[in-house]
Structure formats: C-alpha cells, structure tokens
Design an enzyme around this catalytic site. Structure first.
Site, mmCIF file in Angstrom:
data_model
loop_
_atom_site.group_PDB
_atom_site.id
_atom_site.type_symbol
_atom_site.label_atom_id
_atom_site.label_comp_id
_atom_site.label_asym_id
_atom_site.label_seq_id
_atom_site.Cartn_x
_atom_site.Cartn_y
_atom_site.Cartn_z
ATOM 1 N N HIS A 12 -5.256 -6.231 8.126
ATOM 2 C CA HIS A 12 -5.628 -7.603 7.255
ATOM 3 C C HIS A 12 -4.527 -7.472 6.136
ATOM 4 C CE1 HIS A 12 -8.266 -4.257 5.303
ATOM 5 N NE2 HIS A 12 -7.370 -4.617 4.375
ATOM 6 N N HIS A 194 0.512 1.762 5.436
ATOM 7 C CA HIS A 194 1.053 0.847 4.420
ATOM 8 C C HIS A 194 0.790 1.702 2.860
ATOM 9 C CE1 HIS A 194 -2.969 -1.080 4.734
ATOM 10 N NE2 HIS A 194 -2.669 -1.915 3.566
ATOM 11 N N GLU A 241 -7.135 2.848 5.385
ATOM 12 C CA GLU A 241 -7.910 1.996 5.880
ATOM 13 C C GLU A 241 -8.097 1.938 7.363
ATOM 14 O OE1 GLU A 241 -6.794 -1.795 2.849
ATOM 15 O OE2 GLU A 241 -5.971 -1.943 4.745
HETATM 16 C C1 DHB Z 1 -1.181 -5.848 1.631
HETATM 17 C C2 DHB Z 1 -1.973 -5.003 2.598
HETATM 18 C C3 DHB Z 1 -3.525 -4.836 2.529
HETATM 19 O O1 DHB Z 1 -4.210 -4.228 3.256
HETATM 20 C C4 DHB Z 1 -4.182 -5.512 1.610
HETATM 21 O O2 DHB Z 1 -5.159 -5.410 1.386
HETATM 22 C C5 DHB Z 1 -3.341 -6.069 0.524
HETATM 23 C C6 DHB Z 1 -1.929 -6.319 0.588
HETATM 24 C C7 DHB Z 1 0.053 -5.953 1.830
HETATM 25 O O3 DHB Z 1 0.786 -5.343 2.765
HETATM 26 O O4 DHB Z 1 0.688 -6.617 1.064
HETATM 27 FE FE FE Z 2 -6.107 -3.918 2.605
#
Ligand code: DHB
Ligand code: FE
Length: 283
Positions: A12, A194, A241
């Site tokens: 997400h 990420h 996550e």
């Molecule tokens: C991003 C990824 C995420 O899981 C989130 O909750 C907010 C931003 C991103 O990659 O910008």
């Molecule tokens: Fe997120």
C-alpha cells in the site's frame, strides 16, 4: 460454517491514490504495477467473497503515539476514511460485518490475544487503497463487508513475526468456526521492503523480498525465524509491514491448503518495493 476462499497480500502506498485519481494507470511508471492487479480482480469477480478480513497497519489516522494498541479489531457497522494529509481523495465508507467482528474478537481473546476492540474506527490508506485496487469499479457501494484487523508497526515494541503468524492462524481458525454461510477473503497490506526515514531512506532489498514471497508458497513460517530488529535491518523501517503478509498467509493454513494463483513484484512505487500475491484455498 464460513469458509476462507483465499487470500491476497499487497503493498500500500499513498501515491497509488493519486495515480488512481489522476487516471495514470496506463502511464509507463504505473502500468507494471496496476497491470498486476487484473488477474486478482478477475478472480474476485469469479469467486465473489462476501466478507474481507483486512489485516493492515494504521499510520496515525485512527491510532497515534499517545494510544497505540498492538492488535486492534474493528467491530463497527461501517468504517470511514479521512484525510491523512497525502492529498488523495477519501473513499466511500466500508460496510462492516459486526457478527464476524465479535466472533473473531471472542475467539482471539479466548486464545490469549489481548485485543483493542474498536466500535468506531477510521481506516487509512493501508486499508482503502488495496480495496480500491482490488475492486476498482466499486463506486459508492463496496461489494464486500469488511473486518479491519490492525497490527502496530509504528510505535516500538512491535509484535514479532512469530506472534503475527499465530494471530493469523487464530484468525483462520475463527473464520472456519463462524456459524455463517459466508465466503471470506483474507487480505494483508504493507511492505515489501521500504524505508522512508533516516540515513537508509530509499532502502530496498529485492533478494530478500523475493525470498520472502517464495516462502509464503513453500514455507509460510519462514520469516518467523527473524526478530523485528533483524527484519527492519533486512527490509527497512517500514518494510516491517510485511508482518501483515505473515499474518494473512498464516490465516490460510499450511502449504497443502492453498495454491498460489498469481504474483507480481515491481520496484519502485514511490519508495516502496511493491508486491502482490493471490492464494486460493483448496477445496
Ligand atoms: C510510502 C509507503 C508506505 O507504506 C506508506 O505507508 C507511506 C508511504 C511510500 O513509499 O511513499
Ligand atoms: Fe505503510
């Protein structure tokens, strides 16, 4: 009795909401990501689940650092979305299924999961955008009732992968013992690797992500060998996550109980390695 018909795990990212609002699905940046959802949308149109249990992590819309449950389950008649400050349109409210909510809560508490029960609950992009990706033509009326299950990935200490796996198993058992003629899909949203903050901002670990995705097919408890700190080192501060994927996959049972129907992996969507998998329960 109710039946789990399958599970879907997906990333997400707020930018997805902007892309949908702007109709950018076929642009070069977005196409490999959005195209990945077509087989899943088709499967949902064929299987037509009645209820979605959505395992996700709130990012500060419903819970903030002042009050942060480890595990929370929605028990509301409906769940509204609200502005998180990302500049994306809010989506129509999602109908709840209070009967399944309270059955889940009863069963999970009996199995010693100490939950926060939410009779009012706002759902953020981690819930709404996967729903929109899965049912892009839903309009105002979502075709499934929903039960949100929220796992803390924001305020440490976080629950271990092993704990999330057991939570997922307990969710699977609770759905199977729900006295309702309903078809249930389990959705997990978050990850994959990420990191949004600090010196490692932009960190992505493709080889780990692919090994993790493979493990959900061949050895779903594989990630439980790692501590939360190790998973953060391997996948980034927000890559943790992936705990949602661990829980959602555990709800589907062992390797013999599901077949993988589809997977997609694309780097990057915003700062995130975007993954998607569809599992169907065997009869
Ligand atoms: C991003 C990824 C995420 O899981 C989130 O909750 C907010 C931003 C991103 O990659 O910008
Ligand atoms: Fe997120």
């Amino acid at each position: 009795m109710a039946r789990i018909v399958g599970g879907i795990v997906t990333s997400h990212v707020p930018a997805i909401g902007r892309a949908i609002a702007g109709g950018l699905q076929q642009e070069a940046y977005w196409k490999p990501f959005f195209d990945g959802f077509a087989p899943v949308q088709q499967w949902l149109a064929e299987v037509k689940p009645d209820v979605a249990v959505v395992i996700y992590n709130d990012h500060g819309l419903n819970f903030f650092l002042d009050k942060m449950p480890t595990f929370a389950v929605g028990a509301a008649p409906q769940y509204s979305n609200a502005d998180e400050g990302w500049g994306i349109p809010t989506l129509p409210a999602f109908p709840g299924d209070q009967d399944l909510s309270w059955h889940l809560i009863e069963e999970l508490v009996a199995k010693e999961f100490d939950l926060t029960t939410c009779q009012e609950m706002l759902v953020d992009h981690a819930f709404t955008l996967p729903m929109k990706l899965l049912w892009p033509n839903a309009g105002e009326a979502w075709p499934v009732r929903t039960v949100p299950v929220c796992i803390n990935t924001v305020q440490h200490p976080l629950p271990s992968a092993g704990r999330c796996f057991k939570l997922g198993q307990a969710i699977g058992e609770a759905v199977a013992s729900w006295d309702a003629d309903a078809r249930v899909v389990v959705i997990g949203t978050g990850g994959l690797s990420h990191q949004l903050d600090g010196e490692r901002a932009g960190f992505i670990n493709k080889s780990f992500d692919l090994e993790f995705m493979d493990s959900l097919v061949n050895d779903p408890a594989w990630a439980t060998r790692y501590s939360v700190e190790e998973l953060i080192e391997l996948t980034g501060t927000q890559g943790i996550e992936l705990l949602m994927w661990v829980a959602a996959r555990a709800a589907l049972g062992g390797v013999d109980q599901v077949r993988k129907l589809h997977a997609n992996y694309h780097i990057p969507i915003s700062n995130t390695a975007a993954g998607l998998m569809l599992f169907e329960s065997k009869d």
